[in-house]
Design a protein around this motif. Structure first.
Motif, PDB file in Angstrom:
ATOM      1  N   SER A  67     -14.078 -97.672  12.996  1.00  0.00           N
ATOM      2  CA  SER A  67     -12.848 -98.072  12.324  1.00  0.00           C
ATOM      3  C   SER A  67     -11.678 -97.525  13.125  1.00  0.00           C
ATOM      4  O   SER A  67     -11.684 -96.364  13.550  1.00  0.00           O
ATOM      5  N   ALA A  68     -10.663 -98.382  13.350  1.00  0.00           N
ATOM      6  CA  ALA A  68      -9.527 -97.966  14.176  1.00  0.00           C
ATOM      7  C   ALA A  68      -8.279 -98.709  13.746  1.00  0.00           C
ATOM      8  O   ALA A  68      -8.354 -99.802  13.184  1.00  0.00           O
ATOM      9  N   PRO A  69      -7.106 -98.144  14.016  1.00  0.00           N
ATOM     10  CA  PRO A  69      -5.854 -98.862  13.740  1.00  0.00           C
ATOM     11  C   PRO A  69      -5.644 -99.965  14.773  1.00  0.00           C
ATOM     12  O   PRO A  69      -6.157 -99.905  15.894  1.00  0.00           O
ATOM     13  N   TYR A  70      -4.864-100.969  14.391  1.00  0.00           N
ATOM     14  CA  TYR A  70      -4.622-102.095  15.292  1.00  0.00           C
ATOM     15  C   TYR A  70      -4.036-101.637  16.627  1.00  0.00           C
ATOM     16  O   TYR A  70      -4.358-102.198  17.679  1.00  0.00           O
ATOM     17  N   HIS A  75     -25.336-102.892  19.145  1.00  0.00           N
ATOM     18  CA  HIS A  75     -24.396-103.860  18.589  1.00  0.00           C
ATOM     19  C   HIS A  75     -23.188-103.080  18.059  1.00  0.00           C
ATOM     20  O   HIS A  75     -23.343-102.142  17.289  1.00  0.00           O
ATOM     21  N   VAL A  76     -22.004-103.476  18.479  1.00  0.00           N
ATOM     22  CA  VAL A  76     -20.789-102.752  18.104  1.00  0.00           C
ATOM     23  C   VAL A  76     -20.000-103.550  17.073  1.00  0.00           C
ATOM     24  O   VAL A  76     -19.744-104.742  17.270  1.00  0.00           O
ATOM     25  N   GLU A  77     -19.644-102.897  15.979  1.00  0.00           N
ATOM     26  CA  GLU A  77     -18.759-103.480  14.975  1.00  0.00           C
ATOM     27  C   GLU A  77     -17.469-102.676  14.968  1.00  0.00           C
ATOM     28  O   GLU A  77     -17.470-101.493  14.619  1.00  0.00           O
ATOM     29  N   LEU A  78     -16.372-103.295  15.374  1.00  0.00           N
ATOM     30  CA  LEU A  78     -15.074-102.623  15.432  1.00  0.00           C
ATOM     31  C   LEU A  78     -14.169-103.227  14.367  1.00  0.00           C
ATOM     32  O   LEU A  78     -13.827-104.406  14.425  1.00  0.00           O
ATOM     33  N   ILE A  79     -13.797-102.420  13.395  1.00  0.00           N
ATOM     34  CA  ILE A  79     -12.993-102.865  12.264  1.00  0.00           C
ATOM     35  C   ILE A  79     -11.591-102.282  12.405  1.00  0.00           C
ATOM     36  O   ILE A  79     -11.411-101.056  12.355  1.00  0.00           O
ATOM     37  N   PHE A  80     -10.602-103.142  12.612  1.00  0.00           N
ATOM     38  CA  PHE A  80      -9.220-102.672  12.718  1.00  0.00           C
ATOM     39  C   PHE A  80      -8.616-102.585  11.326  1.00  0.00           C
ATOM     40  O   PHE A  80      -8.502-103.570  10.606  1.00  0.00           O
ATOM     41  N   ASP A  81      -8.228-101.370  10.953  1.00  0.00           N
ATOM     42  CA  ASP A  81      -7.677-101.114   9.628  1.00  0.00           C
ATOM     43  C   ASP A  81      -6.941 -99.794   9.674  1.00  0.00           C
ATOM     44  O   ASP A  81      -7.432 -98.827  10.258  1.00  0.00           O
ATOM     45  N   ASP A  82      -5.755 -99.740   9.083  1.00  0.00           N
ATOM     46  CA  ASP A  82      -4.966 -98.513   9.098  1.00  0.00           C
ATOM     47  C   ASP A  82      -5.222 -97.623   7.886  1.00  0.00           C
ATOM     48  O   ASP A  82      -4.638 -96.544   7.782  1.00  0.00           O
ATOM     49  N   VAL A 133     -19.288 -96.332   8.229  1.00  0.00           N
ATOM     50  CA  VAL A 133     -18.904 -96.339   9.635  1.00  0.00           C
ATOM     51  C   VAL A 133     -19.402 -95.058  10.299  1.00  0.00           C
ATOM     52  O   VAL A 133     -19.583 -94.026   9.649  1.00  0.00           O
ATOM     53  N   ASP A 134     -19.623 -95.138  11.609  1.00  0.00           N
ATOM     54  CA  ASP A 134     -20.105 -93.979  12.357  1.00  0.00           C
ATOM     55  C   ASP A 134     -18.971 -93.075  12.798  1.00  0.00           C
ATOM     56  O   ASP A 134     -19.138 -91.860  12.880  1.00  0.00           O
ATOM     57  N   ALA A 135     -17.824 -93.667  13.110  1.00  0.00           N
ATOM     58  CA  ALA A 135     -16.690 -92.872  13.585  1.00  0.00           C
ATOM     59  C   ALA A 135     -15.391 -93.587  13.261  1.00  0.00           C
ATOM     60  O   ALA A 135     -15.359 -94.812  13.119  1.00  0.00           O
ATOM     61  N   VAL A 136     -14.327 -92.797  13.147  1.00  0.00           N
ATOM     62  CA  VAL A 136     -13.004 -93.314  12.818  1.00  0.00           C
ATOM     63  C   VAL A 136     -12.032 -92.868  13.893  1.00  0.00           C
ATOM     64  O   VAL A 136     -11.980 -91.687  14.229  1.00  0.00           O
ATOM     65  N   ILE A 137     -11.279 -93.800  14.445  1.00  0.00           N
ATOM     66  CA  ILE A 137     -10.225 -93.484  15.409  1.00  0.00           C
ATOM     67  C   ILE A 137      -8.898 -93.592  14.674  1.00  0.00           C
ATOM     68  O   ILE A 137      -8.606 -94.617  14.054  1.00  0.00           O
ATOM     69  N   ARG A 138      -8.105 -92.542  14.723  1.00  0.00           N
ATOM     70  CA  ARG A 138      -6.821 -92.542  14.042  1.00  0.00           C
ATOM     71  C   ARG A 138      -5.778 -91.807  14.880  1.00  0.00           C
ATOM     72  O   ARG A 138      -6.119 -90.984  15.734  1.00  0.00           O
ATOM     73  N   SER A 139      -4.514 -92.084  14.593  1.00  0.00           N
ATOM     74  CA  SER A 139      -3.440 -91.394  15.300  1.00  0.00           C
ATOM     75  C   SER A 139      -3.266 -89.976  14.785  1.00  0.00           C
ATOM     76  O   SER A 139      -2.633 -89.145  15.440  1.00  0.00           O
ATOM     77  N   ASN A 140      -3.828 -89.672  13.617  1.00  0.00           N
ATOM     78  CA  ASN A 140      -3.826 -88.316  13.073  1.00  0.00           C
ATOM     79  C   ASN A 140      -5.262 -87.910  12.788  1.00  0.00           C
ATOM     80  O   ASN A 140      -6.062 -88.715  12.310  1.00  0.00           O
ATOM     81  N   SER A 152       1.194 -87.096  19.389  1.00  0.00           N
ATOM     82  CA  SER A 152      -0.183 -86.643  19.573  1.00  0.00           C
ATOM     83  C   SER A 152      -1.073 -87.802  19.998  1.00  0.00           C
ATOM     84  O   SER A 152      -0.806 -88.962  19.686  1.00  0.00           O
ATOM     85  N   ARG A 153      -2.141 -87.472  20.715  1.00  0.00           N
ATOM     86  CA  ARG A 153      -3.116 -88.493  21.096  1.00  0.00           C
ATOM     87  C   ARG A 153      -3.906 -88.926  19.864  1.00  0.00           C
ATOM     88  O   ARG A 153      -3.901 -88.281  18.817  1.00  0.00           O
ATOM     89  N   TYR A 154      -4.600 -90.055  19.995  1.00  0.00           N
ATOM     90  CA  TYR A 154      -5.521 -90.470  18.949  1.00  0.00           C
ATOM     91  C   TYR A 154      -6.672 -89.467  18.880  1.00  0.00           C
ATOM     92  O   TYR A 154      -6.923 -88.714  19.820  1.00  0.00           O
ATOM     93  N   SER A 155      -7.363 -89.462  17.754  1.00  0.00           N
ATOM     94  CA  SER A 155      -8.559 -88.628  17.646  1.00  0.00           C
ATOM     95  C   SER A 155      -9.737 -89.472  17.192  1.00  0.00           C
ATOM     96  O   SER A 155      -9.576 -90.430  16.432  1.00  0.00           O
ATOM     97  N   LEU A 156     -10.898 -89.118  17.694  1.00  0.00           N
ATOM     98  CA  LEU A 156     -12.161 -89.751  17.319  1.00  0.00           C
ATOM     99  C   LEU A 156     -12.846 -88.822  16.336  1.00  0.00           C
ATOM    100  O   LEU A 156     -13.246 -87.709  16.683  1.00  0.00           O
TER     101      LEU A 156
END
Length: 297
Positions: free
Chosen positions: A99-102, A124-131, A141-148, A270-274
């Motif tokens: 899951s990641a922001p747009y 197989h990769v499922e990438l869901i863009f959502d803020d 989900v296995d991991a979340v990418i966010r700006s915070n 700040s950088r994104y974080s995984l």
């Protein structure tokens, strides 16, 4: 517990996660009718109604919510055990859900995911863009990418992606009409074009650096959107000041359709974080993805 009982519970959990039978069927690669039959079979066996169904929506009943909360950890643990078997075989396979922001896509994530998919063709990769905020336990989900960083119990985070800078921009016409802000406090008397985090309505603060360190100002919103390219378009139309990634606005600044203001007052971003659950729960595919993300620093 019989194999059929667990299979039905796993299907129930996926329906609850996805909020619908069709979405769960797509995730599990089953026919929608099979998913519906499995949930009905489980309800008959338990003697309770787990979902309220209508033509438009599916929602957990109070009993269904409690059963979901109790059954989810067991399903996660069993799926983790299956992943461990793959790990012991040294095989990186299965489905990696992110899951990641747009905004993360064009900056770095699309390239990272494409590289990962090429290197590990059995994943197989499922990438869901959502803020929206995502619960790593209940979301599936296995991991979340966010700006915070979204650290919670039993979770870890590593910085990923490039260092990004922000800018405040406006059209030359707007600045000629309303004046150029000289201090961050001046933006409160200007029309602002603000970024909102999805459906939550929470507005992103505008960050500045002063003598006492970082601080934020929340301006008066004239326009609100959850896509920065829309914010930039509104700014070009003379609707106000916009706070956007400089990488997005660079070409418009170069052509003169947008003008930067308050550049010396802006703070670093700040950088994104995984964000992911602890290594005790980490599958081989997630470990491979985390390692690749670290190598891109």
């Amino acid at each position: 517990m019989s194999r059929s009982n667990f299979a039905d519970i796993r299907i129930f959990v996926e329906v609850a996660r996805k909020g619908g039978f069709r979405a769960a069927a797509e995730q599990l690669q089953l026919a929608p009718a099979s998913v519906s039959e499995a949930v009905q079979r489980l309800e008959d066996r338990l003697g309770v109604r787990l979902f309220e169904r209508s033509t438009r929506a599916v929602a957990l009943t109070p009993i269904g919510e409690r059963f979901f909360e109790r059954s989810l950890p067991a399903v996660n643990d069993l799926e983790g055990a299956i992943n461990d078997l793959h790990d012991q075989k040294g095989k990186v396979a299965g489905t990696l859900r992110l899951s990641a922001p747009y905004s993360a896509g064009p900056f770095f994530l699309d390239d990272l995911v494409a590289q990962f998919a090429l290197e590990y063709p059995e994943v197989h990769v499922e990438l869901i863009f959502d803020d929206k905020k995502v619960d790593l336990v209940s979301s599936g989900v296995d991991a979340v990418i966010r700006s915070n960083t979204l650290l919670g119990p039993d979770t870890h985070a590593v910085p990923v992606g490039p260092e990004l800078s922000m800018c405040i921009v406006a059209s030359p016409d707007y600045l000629a009409r309303e004046g150029v802000p000289e201090q961050p406090s001046d933006i409160q008397s200007h029309d602002a074009i603000c970024y909102a985090f999805g459906l939550s309505g929470q507005l992103a603060p505008w960050g500045f650096q002063g003598a006492e360190g970082h601080y934020s100002v929340q301006p008066r919103p004239r326009m609100i959107a959850n896509d920065m390219r829309s914010l930039m378009l509104y700014a070009q139309r003379g609707l106000g000041l916009a706070y956007v990634y400089r990488e997005i606005a660079a070409s418009a600044i170069d052509t003169g359709s947008l003008v930067e203001v308050l550049t010396e007052h802006l703070s670093a971003l700040s950088r994104y974080s995984l964000n992911y659950r602890s290594k005790r729960h980490m599958s081989s595919r997630l470990r491979a993805f985390v390692d690749m993300a670290k190598r891109q620093d």
